[in-house]
Design an enzyme around this catalytic site. Sequence first.
Site: not given
Length: 221
Positions: A45, A136, A140, A167, A209
């Site tokens: 990441d 993304c 998230y 998040y 993803e």
Amino acid sequence: MAQNFDTLKSACLDQWQAYIQHPFVAGISEATLPVEAFSYYLKQDYLFLIHFARAWGLAVYKSRDMTELRHSLDNLKTIVDTEMGLHVDYCRAWGIDQEQLQNLPEAQETLAYTRFVLDCGHRGELLDLHVALAPCLIGYAEIADWIGARPQTVTIDNPYQAWIDMYRDEDYQEAARRERRWLDERLAEVSPGRFAQLITTFRDATRLETAFWQMGLNVAS
């Protein structure tokens, strides 16, 4: 019916749910994810964030007016000035130092998704790039909401709680809402044929993803 982010997502609902509710994410929620899976994900990441920043730099270049330019620049600065530092600090807490991060080889899954996003931006318009990035940025935020709503989620002594909190944080959630509003405005203006093209981009980005999650599980298996 008006075209917006929700209709885009609905057109790829199976792929979206497979991404949002992936076993990797469920493992984070339930504190059952193998540590080596999460550690590998964290390392990759870091590399992903570098290319994510490049993508927002491309979005700055593709911007047609000051509103779009500021939106893209704000996202670029957030990654470079804030998120990268937070990610490095978080990795350090997991025993991963910056030297390790800087010398990582890119996994196939990292290469696949990041280069797909950049290719969408180079070949297409600004909207193509935003659609490719949406799984993304917006995804998230939805993942954090899904984890928060699950009765199976472990909230005491969960080693992944800091990741979940990152998040669920209001600043991140607002960034996702801002991006959704941007997409809603632009998607409402495109023709049905153009929208069909964007569905394909969104579906492919979501699949890539999902493969990023699976990458961590494959390492631990």
